[in-house]
Design a protein around this motif. Structure first.
Motif, PDB file in Angstrom:
ATOM      1  N   ILE A 135       0.807  -1.332   0.117  1.00  0.00           N
ATOM      2  CA  ILE A 135       0.069  -0.055   0.084  1.00  0.00           C
ATOM      3  C   ILE A 135       0.849   1.274  -0.062  1.00  0.00           C
ATOM      4  N   PHE A 136       1.942   1.194   0.786  1.00  0.00           N
ATOM      5  CA  PHE A 136       2.921   2.255   0.710  1.00  0.00           C
ATOM      6  C   PHE A 136       3.447   2.784  -0.401  1.00  0.00           C
ATOM      7  N   SER A 154       0.985   4.295  -2.705  1.00  0.00           N
ATOM      8  CA  SER A 154       0.363   5.488  -2.253  1.00  0.00           C
ATOM      9  C   SER A 154       1.260   6.581  -2.797  1.00  0.00           C
ATOM     10  N   VAL A 183      -7.100  13.006   9.768  1.00  0.00           N
ATOM     11  CA  VAL A 183      -6.409  12.244  11.112  1.00  0.00           C
ATOM     12  C   VAL A 183      -5.603  13.328  11.779  1.00  0.00           C
ATOM     13  N   PHE A 238       0.688  14.973   7.063  1.00  0.00           N
ATOM     14  CA  PHE A 238       0.761  13.657   7.657  1.00  0.00           C
ATOM     15  C   PHE A 238       1.640  12.667   6.805  1.00  0.00           C
ATOM     16  N   SER A 239       1.492  12.592   5.639  1.00  0.00           N
ATOM     17  CA  SER A 239       2.135  11.672   4.954  1.00  0.00           C
ATOM     18  C   SER A 239       3.702  12.100   4.713  1.00  0.00           C
ATOM     19  N   GLU A 282       5.113  13.276   7.339  1.00  0.00           N
ATOM     20  CA  GLU A 282       5.812  12.943   8.683  1.00  0.00           C
ATOM     21  C   GLU A 282       6.231  11.469   8.440  1.00  0.00           C
ATOM     22  N   ASN A 283       5.126  10.692   7.870  1.00  0.00           N
ATOM     23  CA  ASN A 283       5.705   9.247   7.526  1.00  0.00           C
ATOM     24  C   ASN A 283       6.800   8.943   6.701  1.00  0.00           C
ATOM     25  N   GLN A 299       9.402  10.670   7.052  1.00  0.00           N
ATOM     26  CA  GLN A 299      10.310  11.274   7.831  1.00  0.00           C
ATOM     27  C   GLN A 299      11.380  12.490   7.282  1.00  0.00           C
ATOM     28  N   ASP A 305       2.174  14.736  -1.671  1.00  0.00           N
ATOM     29  CA  ASP A 305       3.139  13.623  -2.269  1.00  0.00           C
ATOM     30  C   ASP A 305       3.285  13.664  -3.757  1.00  0.00           C
ATOM     31  N   MET A 320      -4.915   6.201   6.985  1.00  0.00           N
ATOM     32  CA  MET A 320      -3.699   6.334   7.496  1.00  0.00           C
ATOM     33  C   MET A 320      -2.740   5.531   6.839  1.00  0.00           C
ATOM     34  N   GLU A 321      -2.995   4.378   6.711  1.00  0.00           N
ATOM     35  CA  GLU A 321      -2.284   3.234   5.812  1.00  0.00           C
ATOM     36  C   GLU A 321      -2.112   3.957   4.392  1.00  0.00           C
ATOM     37  N   ARG A 353      -1.888   6.885   3.622  1.00  0.00           N
ATOM     38  CA  ARG A 353      -0.763   7.925   3.618  1.00  0.00           C
ATOM     39  C   ARG A 353       0.688   7.408   4.418  1.00  0.00           C
ATOM     40  N   ARG A 354       0.744   6.270   4.279  1.00  0.00           N
ATOM     41  CA  ARG A 354       1.904   5.561   4.641  1.00  0.00           C
ATOM     42  C   ARG A 354       2.269   5.656   6.032  1.00  0.00           C
ATOM     43  N   PHE A 355       1.407   5.730   6.961  1.00  0.00           N
ATOM     44  CA  PHE A 355       1.462   5.567   8.435  1.00  0.00           C
ATOM     45  C   PHE A 355       1.984   4.101   8.684  1.00  0.00           C
ATOM     46  N   GLY A 356       2.977   4.011   9.461  1.00  0.00           N
ATOM     47  CA  GLY A 356       3.528   2.768   9.840  1.00  0.00           C
ATOM     48  C   GLY A 356       4.714   2.051   8.641  1.00  0.00           C
ATOM     49  N   LYS A 357       5.103   3.106   7.991  1.00  0.00           N
ATOM     50  CA  LYS A 357       5.984   2.626   6.743  1.00  0.00           C
ATOM     51  C   LYS A 357       7.408   2.324   7.550  1.00  0.00           C
ATOM     52  N   GLY A 358       7.927   3.343   8.100  1.00  0.00           N
ATOM     53  CA  GLY A 358       9.145   3.307   8.715  1.00  0.00           C
ATOM     54  C   GLY A 358       9.156   3.113   9.983  1.00  0.00           C
ATOM     55  N   LYS A 359      10.346   2.865  10.638  1.00  0.00           N
ATOM     56  CA  LYS A 359      10.603   2.680  12.158  1.00  0.00           C
ATOM     57  C   LYS A 359      10.279   4.110  12.957  1.00  0.00           C
ATOM     58  N   HIS A 360      10.879   4.945  12.329  1.00  0.00           N
ATOM     59  CA  HIS A 360      10.548   6.388  12.953  1.00  0.00           C
ATOM     60  C   HIS A 360       9.706   7.467  11.939  1.00  0.00           C
ATOM     61  N   ARG A 361       9.068   8.287  12.401  1.00  0.00           N
ATOM     62  CA  ARG A 361       8.368   9.348  11.703  1.00  0.00           C
ATOM     63  C   ARG A 361       8.912  10.654  12.408  1.00  0.00           C
TER      64      ARG A 361
END
Lengths: 566, 278
Positions: free
Chosen positions: A81-82, A85, A100, A110-111, A113-114, A116, A162, B225-226, B228-236
């Motif tokens: 999914i990542f 996206s 969210v 939000f995205s 942030e994910n 990084q 994105d 959330m998924e 938009r890639r929440f949970g993709k990496g070890k950090h955010r």
């Protein structure tokens, strides 16, 4: 010729929880820069198709796949999914649940942030998209402070950030008022060109989407693609009605007037539409229809007199409002979001207490009655049936109100079964509620209120999220209880089609007062009111204007013709 | 009304607002731990005064917190009474002496200076952290909570669930109101007019649809959330995280010194208790 950016090759999919495939042998190519509308009745598989594009299938919804889907060269089964996206940005049906972050700017970022990203990168990106989508003044606002249209713009910003080249909209019009819906469609069109996007819109309100040019219309039915062409040829063949979709109003009007669609040019865009002798044909048709005298109801039922209410004494939501509803009327209550439509119904049902003014129902002062006692006379049905259902079996749900009123068992059973028959739910009486479709659940909630034998029903968006077939069934049912039982019905709605075709009287609310109280055709041909109440001009109005007809008369005659055809 | 939920965060333009959320959280946690461990009355009174002075600088108005404070006082008093009821001689056994104020030493319920002193220490321990907690909650932007939690080592998934709760509590509240009214209209009486058991049953009627609608909501949010890639990496990273500045280091140093002092006192007192009766 360029390669397709989205490509379905003989693709089938069956959810693990289902016994039949939802998508069957799909072949579909979408090219870069195209704007595609995917339409179809509920259960046709159009949402499932959307889930294949963003990777929720097969990642979140496992099932059996055959064939192939390629998104910009990535095979969906081999991508997470990542990964997808980054290719496809999804704007969900309910912008509220997509939101969210605690504030607008956090949600936009939000995205990132994910991913990084650094704060500096995020600030640049959010500033850029806030400007493009006109969100600069809202950046620190909380979601609860935004309107539906604003929330949708935030949702769009959150995926556009994105830089994905494909944008997927799942029923973008479902929770917007007509004016916001129109603005939203215009914005999507602007972005498509400005950002060089490929846009896929899943929606069953075709006329509203067609306000802006669409390159291709894909119609689905029972998991298959039954039409895939430019909108014009599909409209010309009158395929829509056969396929269970609602035709644009102007098209129905042309058909009523006896226009041969084969002679028409630019059928998909009313502005460019050219039909030989159109003016003469329409004039002839209008002259040939005599308007029936309007049905009048004269026995007052609910009398509202100088009603006042506001949470904040300086800001009245309902400000000195007076109106009389008559027994047997079918009324639509319209107005901008947040203008007090729900507040007014809450005052009538006793959920809120007015600060001044008086309401009488059938001669009885409502102030003397509790919420429960008022419910014996006035039934209120929420938009979301899931918020009303609290039992597991249909029979128990419908019986609940009577049980609480301590009726004896035999009477309860008699009344419940009679109501279930009226509502077409008798065969399902032993079914669990969870097995019902959305439309059927809605009907159960209506039954649960009807069984209390109220004299009036208030329904909040009775047809929201339902396809043409379910919509027609629901409205036929409400019309039936209106005619046969003389039930007074008030519908709170954003759907102008609904108010035109099914109600006799429209009350337009705005600034805490009644802006207009007239026949629906009169309301929808009054430009000042349309503007003030965030309604939108219907294509009928435009058609009449283009051909120098009196819009009021034309719309009224069209409505009459439609009702007679029903 | 919806803002009330966050116990009234507002930018009150004080240096406390400008400290990063992580600093405030670390200071609060650090002082709470040392305060919970020590029974040194002098030290506790010191920290109490320190936190009251800081509280004064935070410009929080008493009426904003009066409700919370009265609840805390109520619970503390109840707790102190219960400690006395169950262990009226605990002070004596800690401090090793017995100065009778009321009754005689044959009775179960008697009152000694030691017991009073012990309970006074307890009261200080219950209350000294309250101003600190309120400062943390009321001067930290809710958007920064999650970032702060993450910074002190809590996983970002757990931290973000705090943010999500803050985001959705108002929505769930409004769902509850809608459902409750709809059920009342069908005749479920949940007002004070009804009997207790009827109200409980009415409450369940509301809870069921509320739970189902919340579960639906959760499913959609987690998908959103998924996507938009929440949970993709070890950090955010966090848009609202604040970088540490000079003031943050200063605050941390002051608090570290205070904690050190507390530790030193363990050594001086030869244990957690300071005994004035010796």
């Amino acid at each position: 010729m360029t390669a397709p950016i989205i490509s379905f090759k003989d693709f089938s999919f069956q959810y693990n929880s289902q016994t039949e495939p939802t998508l069957r042998h799909l072949n579909l190519d979408i090219y870069p820069g195209e704007k595609v509308l995917i339409a179809g009745p509920s259960g046709s598989g159009k949402s499932t198709l959307g889930r294949c594009l963003n990777g929720l299938i097969p990642q979140s919804y496992p099932g059996q796949i055959s064939g192939q889907v390629l998104i910009n060269g990535h095979e969906i089964q081999a991508s997470s999914i990542f990964d997808l996206s980054m290719q496809v940005g999804t704007v969900l049906q309910d912008p509220d649940s997509q939101f969210v972050g605690l504030t607008v700017v956090e949600d936009m970022a939000f995205s990132l942030e994910n991913d990084q990203q650094t704060q500096a990168t995020m600030q640049t990106a959010t500033a850029k998209w806030a400007q493009t989508l006109d969100l600069q003044d809202l950046l620190t606002h909380r979601p609860q402070e935004l309107s539906g249209g604003q929330k949708q713009r935030v949702a769009m910003a959150g995926v556009l950030i994105d830089n994905s080249k494909i944008l997927l909209f799942d029923e973008p019009l479902a929770s917007l008022d007509p004016a916001s819906g129109k603005a939203s469609m215009a914005l999507i069109d602007k972005l498509t060109h400005a950002e060089d996007l490929t846009v896929v819109i899943i929606e069953h309100r075709i006329e509203d989407v067609l306000q802006q040019p669409i390159d291709r219309l894909v119609v689905m039915q029972e998991g298959q693609i039954v039409a895939n062409d430019r909108p014009e040829p599909i409209l010309r063949q009158s395929l829509m009605a056969q396929l269970g979709l609602r035709e644009p109003l102007y098209l129905s009007a042309l058909l009523h007037a006896g226009v041969d669609l084969a002679d028409c040019q630019h059928l998909d865009s009313l502005d460019k539409l050219t039909v030989p002798n159109l003016k003469a044909t329409l004039q002839q048709w209008t002259a040939g229809v005599t308007l029936n005298p309007p049905v009048t109801h004269s026995e007052p039922l609910l009398n509202i007199d100088h009603l006042q209410f506001g949470y904040d004494p300086h800001h009245k939501i309902i400000d000195d409002l007076s109106v009389t509803l008559h027994r047997g009327e079918m009324i639509s209550l319209v107005g901008q979001n947040g203008t007090g439509k729900s507040t007014l119904s809450n005052l009538i049902t006793g959920f809120l207490t007015p600060q001044a003014g008086k309401m009488t129902f059938d001669g009885q002062n409502l102030a003397d009655l509790s919420v429960k006692e008022r419910a014996d006379h006035i039934g209120y049905i929420l938009q979301d049936p899931n918020q009303m259902l609290s039992k597991t079996l249909i029979f128990d749900e419908v019986a609940a109100g009577l049980v609480l009123r301590s009726l004896d068992q035999a009477t309860i059973e008699k009344r419940v079964l009679a109501t279930l028959k009226v509502c077409g739910l008798y065969e399902f009486r032993h079914w669990p509620i969870s097995a019902l479709s959305f439309g059927q659940k809605k009907r159960v909630t209506i039954a649960a209120i009807l069984v209390l034998e109220p004299a009036m029903l208030i329904l909040d968006e009775p047809t929201a999220g339902q396809d043409l077939q379910h919509y027609t069934e629901m409205m036929a049912f409400l019309t039936k209880i209106n005619h046969e039982q003389g039930m007074t019905i008030m519908l709170i709605t954003h759907d102008m089609h609904l108010m035109l075709e099914y109600t006799d009287r429209t009350i337009v609310l705005g600034n805490g007062q009644i802006l207009m109280d007239a026949a629906p055709a009169d309301v929808l041909t009054n430009e000042a009111i349309i503007e003030q109440a965030s309604l939108a001009k219907t294509s009928l109005y435009t058609l009449a204007e283009q051909n120098q007809l009196d819009p009021r008369e034309f719309v009224a005659k069209f409505v009459q013709a439609e009702r007679e055809a029903r | 009304m919806q803002h009330q939920l966050l116990i009234g965060y507002a930018d009150r333009h004080t240096f406390l607002n400008r400290l990063s959320g992580s600093t405030k959280l670390l200071c609060f946690v650090g002082l709470s731990i040392i305060g919970m461990m020590t029974y040194d009355t002098r030290y506790l009174i010191g920290i109490m005064l320190f936190s009251l002075v800081i509280f004064h600088f935070s410009k929080i108005k008493y009426r904003e917190i009066s409700f919370v404070v009265s609840v805390i006082i109520g619970f503390s008093v109840l707790n102190l009474v219960m400690v006395y009821v169950f262990a009226p001689h605990y002070g004596v056994s800690i401090y090793g002496t017995e100065h009778l104020l009321l009754g005689n030493n044959q009775h179960y319920f008697n009152l000694t200076t030691e017991q009073l002193f012990y309970e006074f220490n307890l009261l200080l321990k219950y209350t000294f952290a309250v101003p600190l907690a309120l400062i943390f909650l009321m001067t930290t932007n809710p958007s920064e909570f999650a970032a702060s939690l993450n910074k002190i080592g809590i996983s970002y998934r757990v931290s973000y669930s705090v943010a999500i709760a803050l985001r959705y509590i108002p929505d769930v509240q409004s769902d509850y109101r809608t459902i409750s009214l709809a059920q009342q209209a069908r005749g479920f009486e949940i007002s004070k007019k009804a009997k207790f058991m009827t109200r409980v049953r009415g409450g369940i009627q509301i809870l069921l649809p509320l739970i189902f609608s919340s579960l639906d909501r959760i499913e959609i949010i987690s998908q959103a959330m998924e996507l938009r890639r929440f949970g993709k990496g070890k950090h955010r990273s966090w848009y609202m995280a604040q970088k540490f500045r000079a003031n943050d280091y200063l605050a941390l140093i002051i608090v570290a010194l205070l904690i050190l002092l507390g530790g030193l006192l363990f050594h001086v007192n030869g244990g957690r208790f300071w005994n004035p009766f010796k």
